[in-house]
Design a protein around this motif. Structure first.
Motif, PDB file in Angstrom:
ATOM      1  N   HIS A  98       0.811  -1.218   0.000  1.00 39.79           N
ATOM      2  CA  HIS A  98       0.000   0.000   0.000  1.00 39.79           C
ATOM      3  C   HIS A  98       0.843   1.265   0.000  1.00 39.79           C
ATOM      4  O   HIS A  98       0.353   2.337  -0.343  1.00 39.79           O
ATOM      5  N   GLY A  99       2.109   1.140   0.403  1.00 40.11           N
ATOM      6  CA  GLY A  99       2.992   2.298   0.369  1.00 40.11           C
ATOM      7  C   GLY A  99       3.203   2.977   1.703  1.00 40.11           C
ATOM      8  O   GLY A  99       3.679   4.112   1.758  1.00 40.11           O
ATOM      9  N   GLU A 100       2.867   2.300   2.799  1.00 40.93           N
ATOM     10  CA  GLU A 100       3.027   2.889   4.124  1.00 40.93           C
ATOM     11  C   GLU A 100       3.996   2.052   4.957  1.00 40.93           C
ATOM     12  O   GLU A 100       3.996   0.823   4.866  1.00 40.93           O
ATOM     13  N   PRO A 101       4.792   2.704   5.817  1.00 41.71           N
ATOM     14  CA  PRO A 101       5.582   1.933   6.785  1.00 41.71           C
ATOM     15  C   PRO A 101       4.649   1.303   7.809  1.00 41.71           C
ATOM     16  O   PRO A 101       3.525   1.769   8.008  1.00 41.71           O
ATOM     17  N   PHE A 102       5.101   0.257   8.452  1.00 40.39           N
ATOM     18  CA  PHE A 102       4.238  -0.448   9.396  1.00 40.39           C
ATOM     19  C   PHE A 102       5.055  -0.868  10.604  1.00 40.39           C
ATOM     20  O   PHE A 102       6.164  -1.394  10.474  1.00 40.39           O
ATOM     21  N   ASN A 103       4.505  -0.661  11.790  1.00 43.45           N
ATOM     22  CA  ASN A 103       5.203  -0.947  13.035  1.00 43.45           C
ATOM     23  C   ASN A 103       5.057  -2.439  13.390  1.00 43.45           C
ATOM     24  O   ASN A 103       4.392  -2.810  14.362  1.00 43.45           O
ATOM     25  N   GLU A 104       5.706  -3.260  12.598  1.00 46.80           N
ATOM     26  CA  GLU A 104       5.577  -4.697  12.820  1.00 46.80           C
ATOM     27  C   GLU A 104       6.112  -5.100  14.188  1.00 46.80           C
ATOM     28  O   GLU A 104       5.475  -5.881  14.904  1.00 46.80           O
ATOM     29  N   ALA A 105       7.256  -4.548  14.581  1.00 42.89           N
ATOM     30  CA  ALA A 105       7.846  -4.925  15.872  1.00 42.89           C
ATOM     31  C   ALA A 105       6.925  -4.529  17.024  1.00 42.89           C
ATOM     32  O   ALA A 105       6.770  -5.278  18.001  1.00 42.89           O
ATOM     33  N   GLY A 106       6.314  -3.353  16.928  1.00 43.91           N
ATOM     34  CA  GLY A 106       5.416  -2.898  17.983  1.00 43.91           C
ATOM     35  C   GLY A 106       4.203  -3.794  18.142  1.00 43.91           C
ATOM     36  O   GLY A 106       3.801  -4.134  19.264  1.00 43.91           O
ATOM     37  N   TRP A 107       3.639  -4.224  17.034  1.00 41.74           N
ATOM     38  CA  TRP A 107       2.469  -5.104  17.095  1.00 41.74           C
ATOM     39  C   TRP A 107       2.870  -6.515  17.532  1.00 41.74           C
ATOM     40  O   TRP A 107       2.137  -7.179  18.269  1.00 41.74           O
ATOM     41  N   ARG A 108       4.053  -6.989  17.078  1.00 40.26           N
ATOM     42  CA  ARG A 108       4.516  -8.307  17.546  1.00 40.26           C
ATOM     43  C   ARG A 108       4.686  -8.298  19.067  1.00 40.26           C
ATOM     44  O   ARG A 108       4.368  -9.275  19.753  1.00 40.26           O
ATOM     45  N   ARG A 109       5.173  -7.183  19.592  1.00 39.92           N
ATOM     46  CA  ARG A 109       5.370  -7.092  21.046  1.00 39.92           C
ATOM     47  C   ARG A 109       4.032  -7.170  21.781  1.00 39.92           C
ATOM     48  O   ARG A 109       3.925  -7.805  22.838  1.00 39.92           O
ATOM     49  N   ILE A 110       2.994  -6.526  21.220  1.00 44.55           N
ATOM     50  CA  ILE A 110       1.673  -6.601  21.857  1.00 44.55           C
ATOM     51  C   ILE A 110       1.181  -8.044  21.889  1.00 44.55           C
ATOM     52  O   ILE A 110       0.600  -8.501  22.878  1.00 44.55           O
ATOM     53  N   VAL A 111       1.453  -8.788  20.819  1.00 47.54           N
ATOM     54  CA  VAL A 111       1.047 -10.193  20.797  1.00 47.54           C
ATOM     55  C   VAL A 111       1.863 -11.000  21.809  1.00 47.54           C
ATOM     56  O   VAL A 111       1.309 -11.781  22.604  1.00 47.54           O
ATOM     57  N   THR A 131      -0.825   2.378  28.178  1.00 45.22           N
ATOM     58  CA  THR A 131      -0.341   1.892  29.481  1.00 45.22           C
ATOM     59  C   THR A 131       0.987   1.147  29.382  1.00 45.22           C
ATOM     60  O   THR A 131       1.507   0.690  30.400  1.00 45.22           O
ATOM     61  N   ASP A 132       1.533   1.029  28.179  1.00 45.12           N
ATOM     62  CA  ASP A 132       2.836   0.392  27.970  1.00 45.12           C
ATOM     63  C   ASP A 132       3.736   1.424  27.287  1.00 45.12           C
ATOM     64  O   ASP A 132       3.384   1.936  26.217  1.00 45.12           O
ATOM     65  N   PRO A 133       4.868   1.771  27.887  1.00 44.39           N
ATOM     66  CA  PRO A 133       5.730   2.787  27.279  1.00 44.39           C
ATOM     67  C   PRO A 133       6.126   2.499  25.838  1.00 44.39           C
ATOM     68  O   PRO A 133       6.365   3.423  25.060  1.00 44.39           O
ATOM     69  N   ASP A 134       6.187   1.221  25.481  1.00 43.10           N
ATOM     70  CA  ASP A 134       6.549   0.874  24.109  1.00 43.10           C
ATOM     71  C   ASP A 134       5.355   0.887  23.159  1.00 43.10           C
ATOM     72  O   ASP A 134       5.512   0.617  21.962  1.00 43.10           O
ATOM     73  N   ALA A 135       4.157   1.175  23.691  1.00 44.35           N
ATOM     74  CA  ALA A 135       2.957   1.232  22.852  1.00 44.35           C
ATOM     75  C   ALA A 135       2.282   2.600  22.982  1.00 44.35           C
ATOM     76  O   ALA A 135       1.065   2.710  22.882  1.00 44.35           O
ATOM     77  N   PHE A 136       3.102   3.630  23.181  1.00 45.68           N
ATOM     78  CA  PHE A 136       2.566   4.989  23.319  1.00 45.68           C
ATOM     79  C   PHE A 136       1.775   5.422  22.082  1.00 45.68           C
ATOM     80  O   PHE A 136       0.905   6.284  22.150  1.00 45.68           O
ATOM     81  N   TRP A 137       2.064   4.813  20.952  1.00 43.88           N
ATOM     82  CA  TRP A 137       1.458   5.189  19.672  1.00 43.88           C
ATOM     83  C   TRP A 137       0.077   4.561  19.454  1.00 43.88           C
ATOM     84  O   TRP A 137      -0.642   4.905  18.521  1.00 43.88           O
TER      85      TRP A 137
END
Length: 472
Positions: free
Chosen positions: A75-88, A120-126
């Motif tokens: 689609h042409g957008e960057p994606f926060n794969e690491a951030g979402w993997r961490r949530i999982v 509530t998670d500093p690494d998921a501020f976004w």
């Protein structure tokens, strides 16, 4: 269509890039939802629980992340794969968020914080920003509930003036005809359910079912047998009276209600000749109440004229308020109905001496579809961010439109214990959490935590929602 069930794809495209756009050192963000004004000065808060249960309850999976990664790459957008993997991996797919909201059914003036969303998670501020698209769709059930509520106040005023039993009459005075006029089944469900906060009459089945599914209401709305044009006109113009008689035969039992559209050809002839002469004795003997439905012409003129003709045919009694109530028959107007025409119709018939008891309304597009996010100017904005350990205010103040100036800081909504008034305040930066903020004397926190780290922590019943909407 699986992609419609992937939370990671339930967003705007540009949201996928936003995790890269916050200042270095950001580890928490705070967002809020408000109505910045609009057509009405009060809103009825409703629908958040349904959205949370439907979209945020299922844990995010690695398969969801895979699908989103592949989509945004193409689609042409960057994606926060690491951030979402961490949530999982760290949170079991549960979203590290705290959502606080005013109790559903509350009637709140505009320009107040109705919902707050915190990471509530500093690494998921976004994460709160990523969910804006989904959560801001809350505007729709709130706006439907608000329109319906304001119509209810109009109806209440006329009933109190002209009816001996206003409280008994009110719940069934506005019927939802909107299912076919909305853009989707989900809109019918959310909007139909929002209307049922205020009334109990509906033909929108999905709205009744949504109230059961999301708020535990066994049966939130009711309907009656009613004719449509096809069931009347299939008998032919010359046999219209037979079509009407069939409705009486099928549904005309003592105490029953049945609605019959009667303007397929000539509403006035239908009242004067068919209902008022040929079928009059059958209507009376049936013990039912026949609800005649006009469906064309100027609503104010037609409703008044129909009442006059029904009165001439069936007679009326004068109630304790000095207004006429028809015998054996009623009227329902479902064409050209909106908040303004309802007020105009009621003003006309009241001036003519007829009680509001004689009339009900069916509202379709104006109830569920003739609105958008700007009807009540809904917005979801960031108001605070913690950067390098310090909270800073986040806001916008465009020089070209002061109405879009946003609130700043971590926000708390307070309600006065005695007067019931609301005000939104900024929590000082040295207070560790919004919940720890001590309200001034006489005030109490009005927002309650409803969602905490992937769990619904407050489950509202539909009865409680309805009860709150009665508090003005």
């Amino acid at each position: 269509m699986h992609y419609l069930n992937n939370l990671l794809l339930n967003t705007d495209s540009y949201k996928a890039s936003h995790w890269l756009q916050y200042p270095p050192g950001t580890d928490q963000t705070f967002f809020y939802v408000e109505s910045r004004g609009g057509e009405y000065d009060k809103t009825v808060f409703f629908g958040l629980q349904a959205i949370l249960k439907e979209y945020l309850s299922a844990p995010v999976t690695h398969a969801d992340v895979d699908e989103a990664r592949d989509f945004f790459a193409a689609h042409g957008e960057p994606f926060n794969e690491a951030g979402w993997r961490r949530i999982v991996d760290v949170h079991g797919g549960r979203l590290p968020l705290r959502i606080r909201a005013v109790p559903e059914g509350s009637v709140v003036p505009t320009h107040q914080a109705l919902v707050t969303i915190e990471s509530t998670d500093p690494d998921a501020f976004w994460l709160p920003s990523y969910l804006e698209t989904l959560l801001l769709r809350l505007w729709y059930p709130v706006t439907v509930a608000t329109v319906s509520w304001h119509v209810k106040q109009t109806l209440r005023a006329y009933l109190e003036k002209t009816s001996d039993a206003p409280d008994e009459q009110l719940p069934f005075k506005l019927h939802d005809f909107g299912a076919r006029g909305v853009s989707s089944a989900e809109s019918a469900a959310l909007g139909g359910m929002a209307h049922l906060v205020n009334f109990q009459g509906s033909d929108t089945v999905s709205g009744v079912l949504a109230a059961r599914r999301f708020y535990g209401a066994p049966m939130a709305g009711f309907s009656i047998p009613a004719a449509e044009h096809s069931t009347i006109t299939s008998w032919g113009r010359d046999r219209e009276v037979d079509a009407f008689r069939n409705m009486l035969t099928q549904f005309g039992k003592p105490g029953a209600l049945l609605a019959v559209v009667s303007d397929s050809y000539d509403i006035y002839r239908a009242i004067d000749e068919h209902w008022g002469k040929t079928l009059k004795d059958e209507v009376i003997r049936s013990g039912a109440t026949v609800v005649v439905r006009p469906d064309s012409g100027d609503p104010v003129e037609v409703v008044h004229e129909c009442l006059v003709r029904l009165d001439a045919a069936f007679g009326s009694t004068v109630n304790g308020k000095g207004y006429k109530v028809l015998n054996h028959v009623r009227l329902i107007q479902g064409d050209g109905v909106n908040p303004h025409s309802i007020a105009a119709i009621l003003e006309r018939i009241t001036a003519a001496g007829y009680a509001t008891d004689n009339l009900a309304f069916g509202m379709g597009g104006a109830l569920l579809q003739h609105m958008n996010r700007d009807t009540q100017k809904f917005a979801l904005k960031c108001s605070a961010a913690r950067i390098d350990g310090q909270w800073i205010d986040v806001y916008k103040a465009p020089a070209t439109d002061a109405g879009k100036t946003s609130q700043r800081g971590r926000l708390a909504l307070l309600r006065h214990r005695e007067y019931g008034t609301y005000k939104t305040v900024t929590v000082p930066n040295d207070v560790p959490t919004v919940e720890a903020y001590p309200p001034p004397a006489g005030w109490a926190h009005a927002l309650e935590t409803v969602w905490e780290n992937g769990q619904l922590v407050r489950d509202e019943s539909f009865d409680d929602v309805r009860a709150r909407s009665q508090i003005i």
